[in-house]
Design a protein around this motif. Structure first.
Motif, PDB file in Angstrom:
ATOM      1  N   PRO A  98      -2.386 -21.210 -11.446  1.00  0.00           N
ATOM      2  CA  PRO A  98      -1.575 -20.679 -10.350  1.00  0.00           C
ATOM      3  C   PRO A  98      -0.873 -19.366 -10.698  1.00  0.00           C
ATOM      4  CG  PRO A  98      -1.230 -23.024 -10.551  1.00  0.00           C
ATOM      5  CD  PRO A  98      -2.043 -22.601 -11.746  1.00  0.00           C
ATOM      6  N   PHE A  99      -0.409 -19.237 -11.940  1.00  0.00           N
ATOM      7  CA  PHE A  99       0.229 -17.989 -12.345  1.00  0.00           C
ATOM      8  C   PHE A  99      -0.757 -16.833 -12.220  1.00  0.00           C
ATOM      9  CE2 PHE A  99       1.492 -14.679 -15.256  1.00  0.00           C
ATOM     10  CZ  PHE A  99       2.839 -14.526 -14.964  1.00  0.00           C
ATOM     11  N   ALA A 100      -1.962 -17.016 -12.758  1.00  0.00           N
ATOM     12  CA  ALA A 100      -2.984 -15.965 -12.669  1.00  0.00           C
ATOM     13  C   ALA A 100      -3.368 -15.722 -11.215  1.00  0.00           C
ATOM     14  CB  ALA A 100      -4.206 -16.346 -13.495  1.00  0.00           C
ATOM     15  N   GLY A 101      -3.520 -16.789 -10.434  1.00  0.00           N
ATOM     16  CA  GLY A 101      -3.891 -16.634  -9.031  1.00  0.00           C
ATOM     17  C   GLY A 101      -2.893 -15.809  -8.250  1.00  0.00           C
ATOM     18  N   LEU A 102      -1.622 -16.098  -8.444  1.00  0.00           N
ATOM     19  CA  LEU A 102      -0.583 -15.342  -7.734  1.00  0.00           C
ATOM     20  C   LEU A 102      -0.533 -13.893  -8.190  1.00  0.00           C
ATOM     21  CD1 LEU A 102       2.229 -18.024  -7.677  1.00  0.00           C
ATOM     22  CD2 LEU A 102       1.009 -17.102  -5.701  1.00  0.00           C
ATOM     23  N   THR A 103      -0.640 -13.666  -9.507  1.00  0.00           N
ATOM     24  CA  THR A 103      -0.598 -12.283  -9.983  1.00  0.00           C
ATOM     25  C   THR A 103      -1.847 -11.519  -9.546  1.00  0.00           C
ATOM     26  OG1 THR A 103      -1.458 -12.932 -12.157  1.00  0.00           O
ATOM     27  CG2 THR A 103       0.930 -12.746 -11.936  1.00  0.00           C
ATOM     28  N   ILE A 104      -3.001 -12.177  -9.499  1.00  0.00           N
ATOM     29  CA  ILE A 104      -4.230 -11.518  -9.037  1.00  0.00           C
ATOM     30  C   ILE A 104      -4.115 -11.160  -7.562  1.00  0.00           C
ATOM     31  CG2 ILE A 104      -6.690 -11.879  -8.574  1.00  0.00           C
ATOM     32  CD1 ILE A 104      -6.697 -13.503 -11.268  1.00  0.00           C
ATOM     33  N   LYS A 105      -3.609 -12.083  -6.756  1.00  0.00           N
ATOM     34  CA  LYS A 105      -3.412 -11.786  -5.322  1.00  0.00           C
ATOM     35  C   LYS A 105      -2.528 -10.559  -5.142  1.00  0.00           C
ATOM     36  CE  LYS A 105      -3.566 -16.496  -3.576  1.00  0.00           C
ATOM     37  NZ  LYS A 105      -4.411 -16.658  -2.439  1.00  0.00           N
ATOM     38  N   ALA A 106      -1.389 -10.562  -5.830  1.00  0.00           N
ATOM     39  CA  ALA A 106      -0.462  -9.447  -5.710  1.00  0.00           C
ATOM     40  C   ALA A 106      -1.086  -8.152  -6.221  1.00  0.00           C
ATOM     41  CB  ALA A 106       0.827  -9.760  -6.477  1.00  0.00           C
ATOM     42  N   ASN A 107      -1.841  -8.250  -7.300  1.00  0.00           N
ATOM     43  CA  ASN A 107      -2.495  -7.082  -7.878  1.00  0.00           C
ATOM     44  C   ASN A 107      -3.524  -6.496  -6.915  1.00  0.00           C
ATOM     45  OD1 ASN A 107      -4.355  -5.446  -9.492  1.00  0.00           O
ATOM     46  ND2 ASN A 107      -3.230  -6.239 -11.248  1.00  0.00           N
ATOM     47  N   MET A 110      -1.667  -4.847  -3.852  1.00  0.00           N
ATOM     48  CA  MET A 110      -1.007  -3.599  -4.228  1.00  0.00           C
ATOM     49  C   MET A 110      -2.043  -2.533  -4.580  1.00  0.00           C
ATOM     50  SD  MET A 110       1.642  -1.803  -4.449  1.00  0.00           S
ATOM     51  CE  MET A 110       2.988  -2.935  -4.284  1.00  0.00           C
ATOM     52  N   SER A 111      -3.125  -2.912  -5.231  1.00  0.00           N
ATOM     53  CA  SER A 111      -4.172  -1.949  -5.577  1.00  0.00           C
ATOM     54  C   SER A 111      -4.825  -1.358  -4.339  1.00  0.00           C
ATOM     55  CB  SER A 111      -5.235  -2.611  -6.460  1.00  0.00           C
ATOM     56  OG  SER A 111      -4.672  -3.007  -7.689  1.00  0.00           O
ATOM     57  N   LEU A 112      -5.041  -2.170  -3.324  1.00  0.00           N
ATOM     58  CA  LEU A 112      -5.593  -1.649  -2.070  1.00  0.00           C
ATOM     59  C   LEU A 112      -4.637  -0.652  -1.428  1.00  0.00           C
ATOM     60  CD1 LEU A 112      -7.202  -4.863  -0.546  1.00  0.00           C
ATOM     61  CD2 LEU A 112      -8.410  -2.834  -1.385  1.00  0.00           C
ATOM     62  N   ALA A 113      -3.350  -0.932  -1.472  1.00  0.00           N
ATOM     63  CA  ALA A 113      -2.363   0.007  -0.923  1.00  0.00           C
ATOM     64  C   ALA A 113      -2.335   1.300  -1.738  1.00  0.00           C
ATOM     65  CB  ALA A 113      -0.973  -0.641  -0.892  1.00  0.00           C
ATOM     66  N   ILE A 114      -2.366   1.191  -3.057  1.00  0.00           N
ATOM     67  CA  ILE A 114      -2.376   2.385  -3.913  1.00  0.00           C
ATOM     68  C   ILE A 114      -3.591   3.248  -3.602  1.00  0.00           C
ATOM     69  CG2 ILE A 114      -2.671   3.173  -6.308  1.00  0.00           C
ATOM     70  CD1 ILE A 114      -0.931   0.692  -7.109  1.00  0.00           C
ATOM     71  N   GLY A 118      -3.294   6.760  -1.883  1.00  0.00           N
ATOM     72  CA  GLY A 118      -3.438   7.726  -2.965  1.00  0.00           C
ATOM     73  C   GLY A 118      -2.177   7.889  -3.797  1.00  0.00           C
ATOM     74  N   TRP A 119      -1.443   6.798  -3.963  1.00  0.00           N
ATOM     75  CA  TRP A 119      -0.203   6.845  -4.744  1.00  0.00           C
ATOM     76  C   TRP A 119      -0.490   7.061  -6.230  1.00  0.00           C
ATOM     77  CZ3 TRP A 119       1.865   1.748  -2.221  1.00  0.00           C
ATOM     78  CH2 TRP A 119       2.363   2.034  -0.951  1.00  0.00           C
ATOM     79  N   PHE A 120       0.481   7.572  -6.944  1.00  0.00           N
ATOM     80  CA  PHE A 120       0.473   7.716  -8.405  1.00  0.00           C
ATOM     81  C   PHE A 120      -0.686   8.569  -8.919  1.00  0.00           C
ATOM     82  CE2 PHE A 120       2.343   3.524  -7.414  1.00  0.00           C
ATOM     83  CZ  PHE A 120       3.646   3.810  -7.767  1.00  0.00           C
ATOM     84  N   GLY A 121      -1.098   9.539  -8.132  1.00  0.00           N
ATOM     85  CA  GLY A 121      -2.147  10.458  -8.572  1.00  0.00           C
ATOM     86  C   GLY A 121      -3.553   9.898  -8.506  1.00  0.00           C
ATOM     87  N   ILE A 122      -3.711   8.713  -7.916  1.00  0.00           N
ATOM     88  CA  ILE A 122      -5.030   8.112  -7.763  1.00  0.00           C
ATOM     89  C   ILE A 122      -5.731   8.781  -6.588  1.00  0.00           C
ATOM     90  CG2 ILE A 122      -6.249   5.952  -7.151  1.00  0.00           C
ATOM     91  CD1 ILE A 122      -5.076   5.892  -9.956  1.00  0.00           C
ATOM     92  N   GLU A 123      -7.024   9.038  -6.748  1.00  0.00           N
ATOM     93  CA  GLU A 123      -7.789   9.581  -5.632  1.00  0.00           C
ATOM     94  C   GLU A 123      -7.723   8.617  -4.453  1.00  0.00           C
ATOM     95  OE1 GLU A 123     -12.433  10.597  -4.553  1.00  0.00           O
ATOM     96  OE2 GLU A 123     -11.792  10.683  -6.654  1.00  0.00           O
ATOM     97  N   GLN A 124      -7.473   9.140  -3.269  1.00  0.00           N
ATOM     98  CA  GLN A 124      -7.304   8.328  -2.066  1.00  0.00           C
ATOM     99  C   GLN A 124      -8.645   7.721  -1.637  1.00  0.00           C
ATOM    100  OE1 GLN A 124      -8.147   9.030   1.457  1.00  0.00           O
ATOM    101  NE2 GLN A 124      -6.914   7.354   2.209  1.00  0.00           N
ATOM    102  N   HIS A 125      -8.632   6.411  -1.404  1.00  0.00           N
ATOM    103  CA  HIS A 125      -9.791   5.659  -0.907  1.00  0.00           C
ATOM    104  C   HIS A 125      -9.298   4.827   0.275  1.00  0.00           C
ATOM    105  CE1 HIS A 125     -12.248   6.545  -4.467  1.00  0.00           C
ATOM    106  NE2 HIS A 125     -11.128   6.392  -5.153  1.00  0.00           N
ATOM    107  N   SER A 126      -9.593   5.290   1.480  1.00  0.00           N
ATOM    108  CA  SER A 126      -9.086   4.634   2.690  1.00  0.00           C
ATOM    109  C   SER A 126      -9.601   3.216   2.815  1.00  0.00           C
ATOM    110  CB  SER A 126      -9.509   5.428   3.935  1.00  0.00           C
ATOM    111  OG  SER A 126      -8.913   6.697   3.924  1.00  0.00           O
TER     112      SER A 126
END
Length: 143
Positions: A98-107, A110-114, A118-126
């Motif tokens: 469950p710990f990994a599952g919750l952190t993976i979901k959140a990751n 958040m990664s899709l939003a980043i 295009g936050w934090f200098g990452i190339e924007q991918h809509s």
């Protein structure tokens, strides 16, 4: 061959990342004090990278590079420390899965939003239908 060899390395890193919270949880149980356990955990990391930096001292940063660095760039370590301390404190209460599952979901979310913004200098991918469906399936499957 290109960059295809990076994918197995990333998978191995992900597998190793799953080992950290239970190991740190056991460290906390053994040392009792969670802050001492955190200090031991990060102390070993710090010592390891002092040795690596001594072996590979180049390239050195330039004044121009340091001046151009965003203010938030060095904060990744603090954010990573929060994740480590969270695992150290809570993995034994909820379990590794469950710990990994919750952190993976959140990751994933958040990664899709980043990527999308295009936050934090990452190339924007809509966001598109395949990214939304992929994120939804990975999120659903991670718990």
């Amino acid at each position: 061959m290109g960059l295809i060899w990076l994918y197995p390395v990333i998978v191995i890193a992900g597998m190793l990342q799953a080992l950290g919270p239970p190991m740190n949880g056991q460290l906390r149980q053994s040392l009792v004090n969670p802050w001492l356990a955190t200090l031991v955990s990060f102390g070993l990391v710090f010592a390891f990278f002092i040795i690596v930096a001594a072996i590979f001292p180049r390239p050195l940063p330039t004044a121009q590079g340091l001046a151009a660095m965003p203010w938030w760039a060095p904060l990744g370590g603090i954010i990573g420390a929060f994740a480590v301390v969270t695992g150290l404190l809570f993995v034994d209460r909820v379990g590794a899965g469950p710990f990994a599952g919750l952190t993976i979901k959140a990751n994933i979310l958040m990664s899709l939003a980043i990527d999308h913004f295009g936050w934090f200098g990452i190339e924007q991918h809509s966001l598109n239908i395949s990214r939304i469906l992929g994120g939804a399936l990975m999120t659903a499957a991670s718990f």
